[in-house]
Design an enzyme around this catalytic site. Structure first.
Site, PDB file in Angstrom:
ATOM      1  N   CYS A 104       4.249  -7.265 -10.026  1.00  0.00           N
ATOM      2  CA  CYS A 104       3.500  -8.473  -9.700  1.00  0.00           C
ATOM      3  C   CYS A 104       2.123  -8.127  -9.151  1.00  0.00           C
ATOM      4  O   CYS A 104       1.168  -8.885  -9.324  1.00  0.00           O
ATOM      5  CB  CYS A 104       4.281  -9.328  -8.708  1.00  0.00           C
ATOM      6  N   HIS A 140       5.854 -10.071  -2.325  1.00  0.00           N
ATOM      7  CA  HIS A 140       5.540 -10.465  -3.700  1.00  0.00           C
ATOM      8  C   HIS A 140       4.080 -10.889  -3.749  1.00  0.00           C
ATOM      9  O   HIS A 140       3.559 -11.489  -2.807  1.00  0.00           O
ATOM     10  CB  HIS A 140       6.448 -11.619  -4.123  1.00  0.00           C
TER      11      HIS A 140
END
Length: 1230
Positions: free
Chosen positions: A51, A306
């Site tokens: 990510c 994330h």
């Protein structure tokens, strides 16, 4: 420094769910990638932990100048990817793969693109793709790799031209004014977050404030040749077109020796003027104006998280619509009240039209339409309409004459009669609207979160100023940079021709693949039942011919209309004459029944509720074989068992009792009509009311009022029995009536059993075998029945080789009856038939089981086995494998569920069959594969060293006047040296803490430990072989306690029961020996922190425990890793120098971090003037730590000097070397 700091969150990256029919798919790979969503922007797939890479790539994509400069490099400079494996080819793979990825993101019609080819060009393996790294570090490494890859091309200065700036550090002598300066190049500005309110304050501290050299800290001026006062400052000299700002949100706490994330509020402007931070120069203000266009966000803490990114779509490549939850309303110039329509709850079309007509603009988001329907009628679409009409989206698509789907299917408009469908910018009657939304400059911001792309507002950026989810990297562009008009809303702008051709070909293939997949996934097989092959009997349709002739299979696309389907049926039936009606049918125990007729030829099969393997009846819509048909749920046929007394005929075989005859009856038929149809107007109708196995049958007579009730109202179901009794039958001894209950007694002439024997088995039929009648009573043992039958069949010499078995309605043999049971106990009805079969009967402690091999029980042969009920599941599995001729360890057993399919696995392999309540006649499935895991944890268990720690002492010892120094402890108790390993336990994560304590006590090494109950045990969590946390709550699940597999626990035996609350701390308190650097033996102190967890509260608790004045004690916490003591005093007067605010006092926070098992030292100032808490052992420990630190420092310095020399020889200049954990491999192009 941070190791695996940026490990991906489990919940941050979730695979996208696919709501497709598994029946049509062999795997997810067969499904083509979905097209782009409503935003018309493409996301990027997460390879497991990429990510951070996806966020940076999206930022570069939405930097038009970078994207176009990369596209300007043609194959003549970069080479071709196809030639990358040729040794003589000079192929620059990384720029080529980046070009290809950007082209896919711009033009390829798919929801998310893959970065697999790009990461392969980096030389990354699956380890790099599955482990997340720091995006700030990746930004530097990727740019360095691009610079190396573009050496010798026209784009060699790409990174230098767009991203590099210059900062100058100056030292000005206060005596002579001499200026000494040093110029440095920067790729990004790294700014502090700790103690700073925002970006502008951080830049002010870095480039405006001066550092003064004065007092004892003077500067040696080269011109004055003397120590003088001076001022040091830094200024920005050259500003790049794109300014990258890295926020230092991750820091290291030297006090606690752990890393942490700064989550405080940190503001940054959308537009910023950098003139105050630059050197004075005659330049226009526009050269200092910057605009924010990308924010990379980190969600999580310092041990995992994330990344996603907010970007501004400068070229307006995507479709931006204001988020519905925050979109401001559009007002009509004059009030328009929609007509009030009546809500018809049963018609979904009327319901949806009424909902949309109440909206001011006659439109609403499709996602919100379901909620509005629930608010209106109180029932969701899925519960009320989905079964018949399908999903709400499909329903809207099938009614294009009423509804208009806009914005790529995300918004639905109501079409009004006599006017065109309203556009989003006007009302339903054509009135213009006043748009109250924010100015357009905040439009075209998007949140790109891996595969998910959604529009956001510019003000949403403020939500990322602080918290667990906050900004991590900022990207600004010069405001003076203008975009050409032809680039607006043109994703093909500057894309090379060869890439455009490749994308067009791939889009064509994707379109074709989607069409083929769509057709295959929407093809259903419909079973057509032809009326000419059916007759009406007992309220249901019965077959007149074989199923192969009467039922036709027709594959058809369910998206087509009912009219198309009807035409296809006409073409199949060339000889059909007249009208054709298609009616949904269902096979019931009584026969075939008809439900809803398909009347609307414009409706799709999907909306009509036709699914795969649906049954449709083809007829004229009126009658079958001259008999009219009642359709619908109210007329469903029920299969009843009608019983009546058997008639005795002269010279016939003995027989009486009750004869059975099945009969189908419509649920809408009244009981009186049924009696009339049977021709027994005076007969009594009775319903059975006895328990199975009872020797006497009890039947309740239906009262006269029930004759007007229907079968449905009487709650009669398939298989229910009704006794038809004439009044004169009550005169016999077989039937007696008491009130409204009739008792049926089996007469003497019905006391027999039939025993059938066939050498070829039950399937051989009676042609090959014999049947004998054995006189029997309910109390007769089955062993006697078997013996008499075998004597008549002359098989008495094979008595042990046969057993008696019953057969169910489907012809399946039931388990052999136990021969030591009576006929009544075995549930065998007199006058029924038993079959004499090969095989012995199970004993009193044995089970007769059926079993199959394979995951699908109906497809495999069913085998039989007799086992002891005391054997374990594992032993039973071995016997079944041996009988089946199978080998290996990769097998396990499953039970069969109610629909005769393989159910849940039997996980308790060591449990007996009796314990698992497996009984005779059960069917098990031998399934290939190891037993699936069930969340079991393996926990190492240690024994706490201090058994029976005292919690109190005599008064003389409490005040420490008695002489007992010979037993004193020096320093900290060496718990790690005295812990004793006692074994491992395996337990499910769903078990409770009490279950864990019970299982631990079964370990062999703890058998001698006498524990009355679980409350006499205390469980600690070990960290570094040191007890750090007590597990509380005996009824809590282990998963709730956050114990992972491998977590070490320590067992402490208590002398009394304990039930600690969540706010109670267990501290180890030690009183110092007066005038000595020693301590008395420690005692346990339970401190309740529910009301207050401050230094004063702790001091009061300790003072009360030792019966000392509060002001006559000193308290300190011990840090064993550092061999240091920290005094615990009231620090409410400590003030922050910057914010001038009092800190919230809590000892469980910094800097004490008080927890279970911590050591607290106490000094009694009444008799002890020594306020130094350290011991001689602490001094030795500190000295050892200093020696280890010096060795580590020397080793690090030697390694750094060696690497620095190699780096200077290789590069010839001083550059930042990336961490070894992240790297990109680049070929040599110099």
């Amino acid at each position: 420094m941070f190791g695996n700091l940026f490990e991906e969150d489990d919940e941050a990256f979730m695979p996208e769910s696919a709501g497709h029919d598994d029946r049509k798919l062999k795997g997810k790979d067969c499904e083509p990638p979905p097209p782009r969503g409503a935003t018309n922007l493409c996301g990027i797939k997460n390879q497991g932990g990429t990510c951070y890479l996806n966020s940076l790539l999206q930022t570069l994509l939405f930097t038009p100048e970078f994207r176009e400069a990369l596209f300007n490099l043609g194959p003549e400079e970069l080479g071709c990817v196809e030639n990358k494996d040729k040794p003589e080819a000079n192929v620059r793979v990384i720029p080529l793969e980046l070009q290809k990825l950007f082209a896919h993101l711009l033009l390829l019609d798919q929801l998310a693109a893959s970065t697999t080819d790009l990461t392969d060009s980096f030389g990354w393996s699956s380890n790099e793709e599955m482990s997340q790294q720091d995006v700030q570090e990746l930004n530097r490494i990727l740019f360095s790799a691009l610079e190396s890859s573009l050496v010798g091309t026209s784009g060699s200065d790409l990174i230098q031209r767009l991203y590099h700036g210059t900062v100058v550090n100056q030292i000005v002598c206060k005596e002579c004014g001499n200026v000494s300066e040093k110029q440095e190049d920067f790729l990004d500005l790294t700014v502090s977050v700790n103690g700073v309110s925002g970006l502008e304050e951080a830049l002010w501290n870095m480039y405006v404030e001066e550092e003064l050299f004065e007092g004892n800290n003077l500067y040696c001026c080269g011109l004055c040749n003397n120590l003088v006062r001076a001022a040091k400052s830094a200024k920005l000299r050259k500003l790049p077109p794109f300014l990258t700002v890295s926020l230092l949100r991750f820091s290291f706490d030297l006090t606690k020796c752990e890393r942490y994330k700064e989550m405080g509020r940190y503001t940054f402007p959308v537009r910023i003027n950098l003139r105050p931070f630059c050197e004075k120069a005659e330049r226009a203000d526009s050269e200092y104006e910057y605009e924010l266009f990308s924010v990379i966000i980190h969600k999580g803490g310092c041990y995992g998280g994330h990344y996603h990114v907010y970007v501004k779509d400068i070229d307006h490549l995507g479709n931006w619509e204001a988020p519905e939850e925050e979109a401001k309303p559009k007002l009509l110039n004059k009030d328009v009240k929609p007509p009030d329509s009546t809500l018809e709850r049963e018609d979904p079309l009327s319901v949806l039209k009424a909902i949309l007509s109440r909206e001011e603009s006659n439109c609403v988001l499709v996602d919100q339409l379901g909620q509005k329907l629930l608010d209106k009628i109180g029932v969701s679409w899925n519960k009320k309409f989905r079964k018949q009409y399908g999903p709400i989206g499909k329903f809207l698509q099938s009614h294009t004459d009423t509804f208009l789907l806009a914005s790529n299917g995300t918004r639905v408009h109501l079409k009004l009669a006599g006017s065109a469908a309203p556009e989003p910018s006007q009302s339903a009657d054509g009135e213009k609207m006043v748009d109250l939304s924010s100015p357009s400059d905040e439009h075209h911001w998007f949140d790109l979160n891996d595969s998910i792309v959604r529009p956001i507002r510019e003000k949403d950026i403020e939500k990322q100023f602080q918290g667990k989810e906050s900004a991590y990297m900022l990207f600004y562009r010069k405001l003076e940079l203008q975009r050409p008009a032809e680039a607006k809303e043109n994703p093909r702008y500057k894309v090379p021709v060869h890439l455009l051709q490749e994308i067009e070909e791939e889009n064509g293939k994707l379109t074709q693949t989607r069409l083929e997949f769509d057709a295959s996934s929407n093809t259903v097989e419909v079973r057509l039942h032809l009326a000419s092959h059916y007759r009406v009997e007992n309220g249901a349709l019965q077959l007149c011919s074989s199923p192969q002739e009467s039922v036709l299979q027709l594959p058809f696309d369910r998206r087509k209309t009912v009219g198309d389907f009807r035409l296809a049926v006409y073409q199949m039936q060339d000889q059909w004459e007249g009208d054709m009606a298609l009616t949904v049918a269902k096979s019931l125990p009584a026969g075939l029944h008809l439900y809803d007729m398909l009347l609307d030829d414009s409706q799709s099969l999907y909306s009509a509720g036709v699914s795969d393997r649906s049954d449709l009846f083809v007829w004229n819509g009126r009658e079958v074989g001259g008999v009219s048909i009642q359709t619908g749920e109210d007329w469903e046929p029920v299969l009843l068992t009608l019983l009546k007394p058997m008639e005795v005929v002269e010279d016939a075989a003995p027989g009486s009792g009750l004869c059975e005859s099945p009969r189908g009856v419509s649920a809408g038929t009244t009981l009186g009509a049924l009696r009339l149809a049977l021709g027994r107007e005076e007969a009594l109708l009775c319903q059975e009311e006895r328990a199975q196995g009872s020797p006497v049958s009890g039947w309740r007579v239906f009262p006269q009022d029930d004759m007007q009730k229907t079968i449905r109202e009487l709650a009669l179901r398939d298989g229910d029995s009704i006794l038809i009794l004439e009044p004169q039958a009550l005169d016999t001894s077989q039937f007696t009536m008491n009130g409204d209950v009739v008792t049926v007694t089996t007469p003497s002439e019905c006391r027999w059993l039939l025993v059938s024997y066939s050498p070829g088995g039950v399937a051989g039929g009676q042609e090959e075998g014999k049947t004998v009648q054995i006189p029997a009573t309910g109390n007769m043992l089955l062993s006697e029945v078997k013996l008499k039958a075998m004597e008549e069949l002359q098989l008495q010499d094979q008595l042990s080789e046969y057993s008696l078995r019953q057969v169910d309605r489907n012809g399946k043999l039931l388990p052999p009856a136990r021969e030591n049971m009576s006929i009544r106990q075995a549930g065998v009805k007199l006058t029924s038939t038993l079959f004499l079969c090969h095989g012995s009967a199970p004993g009193a402690t044995q089970l007769f089981l059926f079993y199959t091999v394979g995951a699908d029980p109906p497809s495999g042969p069913e085998m039989e086995i007799i086992v002891e009920e005391t054997i374990t599941v594992k032993e039973c599995l071995k016997l079944m494998l041996k009988m089946s001729g199978l080998e290996g360890e990769c097998w396990h057993l499953r039970k069969v569920d109610w629909c005769y399919e393989a159910g849940d696995a039997i996980t308790e392999e060591e449990a007996t069959l009796a314990k698992l309540k497996i009984s005779s006649g059960d069917t098990l499935v031998v399934t290939e594969g190891r037993l699936p895991p069930k969340g079991f944890l393996r926990l190492p268990v240690w024994l706490y060293p201090g058994q029976g720690v005292c919690t109190g002492q005599p008064e003389s010892e409490i005040n420490h006047i008695a002489e007992g120094v010979a037993e004193l402890c020096v320093g900290i108790l060496a718990v790690d040296a005295e812990l004793q390993f006692v074994g491992d336990v395996e337990i499910s994560g769903e078990a409770s803490l009490e279950d864990l304590k019970t299982q631990v006590m079964t370990l062999p090494n703890l058998q001698d430990l006498s524990v009355p109950s679980a409350e006499y045990l205390r469980f600690w969590v070990l960290e570094g072989k040191r007890p750090t946390k007590i597990l509380r709550g005996n009824q809590l699940h282990i998963n709730k306690l956050k114990l992972g597999s491998g977590t070490e626990i320590c067992v402490q035996h208590l002398l009394k029961e304990e039930n600690l609350g969540p706010k109670e701390l267990v501290l180890r308190v030690k009183m110092g020996v007066p005038q000595e650097r020693l301590y008395y033996p420690e005692v346990e102190l339970v401190w309740d922190t529910a009301k207050e967890c401050t230094a004063r509260a702790l001091r009061q608790t300790i003072a009360s425990h030792y019966c000392l004045p509060l002001d006559k004690i000193e308290v300190a916490k011990y840090f064993p890793d550092k061999y240091e003591w920290m005094a615990v005093s009231s620090w409410s007067q400590q003030i922050s120098k910057r914010k001038k605010k009092k800190k919230n006092e809590n000892l469980q926070g910094a800097p004490f971090h008080l927890k279970d098992g911590d050591i607290i030292g106490v000094k009694n100032l009444l008799i002890d003037s020594n306020r130094n808490f350290s011991t001689a052992k602490d001094d030795l420990g500190k000295q050892q730590l200093r020696q280890e630190a010096e060795k580590k420092k020397k080793s690090s310095a030697n390694l750094q000097n060696s690497e620095s020399g190699q780096e200077k020889r290789a590069l010839g200049r001083n550059s930042r070397r990336p961490e070894l954990s992240l790297s990109i491999s680049v070929r040599e192009f110099r």
